[in-house]
Each structure stands twice: as structure tokens, then as C-alpha cells.
Design a protein around this motif. Sequence first.
Motif, PDB file in Angstrom:
ATOM      1  N   LYS A  32       0.828  -1.212   0.000  1.00 25.02           N
ATOM      2  CA  LYS A  32       0.000   0.000   0.000  1.00 25.02           C
ATOM      3  C   LYS A  32       0.862   1.262   0.000  1.00 25.02           C
ATOM      4  N   ALA A  33       2.069   1.149   0.553  1.00 25.28           N
ATOM      5  CA  ALA A  33       2.995   2.282   0.589  1.00 25.28           C
ATOM      6  C   ALA A  33       3.769   2.420  -0.717  1.00 25.28           C
ATOM      7  N   GLY A  34       3.530   1.494  -1.659  1.00 24.53           N
ATOM      8  CA  GLY A  34       4.163   1.599  -2.970  1.00 24.53           C
ATOM      9  C   GLY A  34       5.335   0.676  -3.210  1.00 24.53           C
ATOM     10  N   ASP A  35       5.556  -0.281  -2.330  1.00 24.76           N
ATOM     11  CA  ASP A  35       6.663  -1.221  -2.478  1.00 24.76           C
ATOM     12  C   ASP A  35       6.280  -2.322  -3.465  1.00 24.76           C
ATOM     13  N   SER A  36       6.860  -2.290  -4.651  1.00 27.88           N
ATOM     14  CA  SER A  36       6.517  -3.283  -5.678  1.00 27.88           C
ATOM     15  C   SER A  36       7.084  -4.665  -5.343  1.00 27.88           C
ATOM     16  N   ASP A  37       8.171  -4.712  -4.580  1.00 24.40           N
ATOM     17  CA  ASP A  37       8.725  -6.010  -4.171  1.00 24.40           C
ATOM     18  C   ASP A  37       7.765  -6.742  -3.232  1.00 24.40           C
ATOM     19  N   ALA A  38       7.084  -6.004  -2.373  1.00 26.92           N
ATOM     20  CA  ALA A  38       6.115  -6.616  -1.461  1.00 26.92           C
ATOM     21  C   ALA A  38       4.939  -7.178  -2.257  1.00 26.92           C
ATOM     22  N   ARG A  39       4.499  -6.442  -3.272  1.00 27.80           N
ATOM     23  CA  ARG A  39       3.401  -6.914  -4.134  1.00 27.80           C
ATOM     24  C   ARG A  39       3.815  -8.203  -4.833  1.00 27.80           C
ATOM     25  N   GLU A  40       5.025  -8.214  -5.367  1.00 25.18           N
ATOM     26  CA  GLU A  40       5.538  -9.403  -6.058  1.00 25.18           C
ATOM     27  C   GLU A  40       5.650 -10.590  -5.104  1.00 25.18           C
ATOM     28  N   CYS A  41       6.005 -10.320  -3.864  1.00 25.47           N
ATOM     29  CA  CYS A  41       6.118 -11.375  -2.856  1.00 25.47           C
ATOM     30  C   CYS A  41       4.751 -12.023  -2.604  1.00 25.47           C
ATOM     31  N   ILE A  42       3.706 -11.201  -2.516  1.00 23.93           N
ATOM     32  CA  ILE A  42       2.359 -11.730  -2.303  1.00 23.93           C
ATOM     33  C   ILE A  42       1.915 -12.537  -3.524  1.00 23.93           C
ATOM     34  N   ILE A  43       2.166 -12.013  -4.703  1.00 22.67           N
ATOM     35  CA  ILE A  43       1.783 -12.715  -5.930  1.00 22.67           C
ATOM     36  C   ILE A  43       2.465 -14.085  -5.986  1.00 22.67           C
ATOM     37  N   GLN A  44       3.759 -14.096  -5.735  1.00 18.73           N
ATOM     38  CA  GLN A  44       4.507 -15.355  -5.809  1.00 18.73           C
ATOM     39  C   GLN A  44       4.058 -16.359  -4.755  1.00 18.73           C
ATOM     40  N   SER A  45       3.586 -15.873  -3.620  1.00 21.43           N
ATOM     41  CA  SER A  45       3.158 -16.808  -2.577  1.00 21.43           C
ATOM     42  C   SER A  45       1.885 -17.565  -2.969  1.00 21.43           C
ATOM     43  N   TYR A  46       1.115 -17.018  -3.913  1.00 25.23           N
ATOM     44  CA  TYR A  46      -0.109 -17.688  -4.356  1.00 25.23           C
ATOM     45  C   TYR A  46       0.054 -18.436  -5.683  1.00 25.23           C
ATOM     46  N   LEU A  47       1.206 -18.358  -6.302  1.00 32.70           N
ATOM     47  CA  LEU A  47       1.427 -19.083  -7.557  1.00 32.70           C
ATOM     48  C   LEU A  47       1.294 -20.597  -7.428  1.00 32.70           C
ATOM     49  N   PRO A  48       1.755 -21.227  -6.342  1.00 33.18           N
ATOM     50  CA  PRO A  48       1.562 -22.681  -6.239  1.00 33.18           C
ATOM     51  C   PRO A  48       0.086 -23.084  -6.244  1.00 33.18           C
ATOM     52  N   ILE A  49      -0.762 -22.259  -5.677  1.00 36.82           N
ATOM     53  CA  ILE A  49      -2.190 -22.564  -5.650  1.00 36.82           C
ATOM     54  C   ILE A  49      -2.772 -22.440  -7.046  1.00 36.82           C
ATOM     55  N   ILE A  50      -2.382 -21.384  -7.750  1.00 39.60           N
ATOM     56  CA  ILE A  50      -2.832 -21.185  -9.127  1.00 39.60           C
ATOM     57  C   ILE A  50      -2.352 -22.353  -9.998  1.00 39.60           C
ATOM     58  N   ALA A  51      -1.095 -22.761  -9.811  1.00 44.59           N
ATOM     59  CA  ALA A  51      -0.555 -23.887 -10.584  1.00 44.59           C
ATOM     60  C   ALA A  51      -1.350 -25.159 -10.311  1.00 44.59           C
ATOM     61  N   GLY A  52      -1.755 -25.366  -9.064  1.00 43.60           N
ATOM     62  CA  GLY A  52      -2.560 -26.531  -8.723  1.00 43.60           C
ATOM     63  C   GLY A  52      -3.908 -26.530  -9.437  1.00 43.60           C
ATOM     64  N   HIS A  53      -4.514 -25.355  -9.546  1.00 43.11           N
ATOM     65  CA  HIS A  53      -5.786 -25.253 -10.262  1.00 43.11           C
ATOM     66  C   HIS A  53      -5.604 -25.520 -11.757  1.00 43.11           C
ATOM     67  N   ILE A  54      -4.518 -25.040 -12.306  1.00 44.14           N
ATOM     68  CA  ILE A  54      -4.254 -25.253 -13.735  1.00 44.14           C
ATOM     69  C   ILE A  54      -3.990 -26.730 -14.011  1.00 44.14           C
ATOM     70  N   LYS A  55      -3.305 -27.405 -13.100  1.00 40.51           N
ATOM     71  CA  LYS A  55      -3.009 -28.831 -13.285  1.00 40.51           C
ATOM     72  C   LYS A  55      -4.273 -29.685 -13.297  1.00 40.51           C
ATOM     73  N   ARG A  56      -5.361 -29.179 -12.727  1.00 40.24           N
ATOM     74  CA  ARG A  56      -6.621 -29.923 -12.727  1.00 40.24           C
ATOM     75  C   ARG A  56      -7.368 -29.804 -14.050  1.00 40.24           C
TER      76      ARG A  56
END
Length: 110
Positions: A32-56
Motif C-alpha cells: 500500500k505504501a508503494g513497495d513493488s517487491d512486497a506486491r511481487e512477494c504476495i503474488i509469488q506466494s499464491y502461484l503454487p495454488i494457481i498452478a494446482g488449479h491449472i493442473k486440474r
Amino acid sequence: MVYIDIQDFFQKAAACKRLNRQEEINCAIRMKAGDSDARECIIQSYLPIIAGHIKRLPEHMQTLGCALYFQSELEKAIDCFDFVQYREPFMNRINWISRQAMTKYLARRG
């Protein structure tokens, strides 16, 4: 992240670390303060879940285009979600987001 193909996406997603609730909130405050690295960290933390949905999905639908579309929908959802205000974790919404992304992707591919 840059991906070469769908298998590369699956491998990189599997290597991503999930954040606990407090780490997620800390990253959200920094985001929220504008840190793009923090945003990327959140996105990457949910990629395994997205990958699991795609594998189905059926194998012929498991494409890099599909993965990138799911990731863009995830990014939109993360940008709209207030991690600090909501008591429920974002994890509770990820299934709904994935189903919506799948429906939209299929409709666009149609």
C-alpha cells in the motif's frame, strides 16, 4: 517472473514460498505504501495454488497462455483486496478467483 513454457511455470511456482498471515499483512502494508517487491512477494506466494488449479484442467488446456491469464487475474485480485481490513485471509478467496479465471479464459478462447 519470466516463463519459457507451462512446465517452467509449474517448476517456478512449486519453488515459491507461502506466506503466513502476519507476513502477508506486513507485505500488504508495504504494498500500500508503494513497495513493488512486497506486491511481487504476495503474488509469488499464491502461484503454487494457481498452478494446482491449472493442473486440474485437461492436459490440452494447460498452456502458458492459460497460466499467464490466471496470474493476471490473481494480480488484479491482489490489487483490489485489502489484506489489513478483512479478517479473512486472501486464501479463502483464491478458489473463487481461480474458478472465475477459468470461466473467463474458456469464454475468451471459445
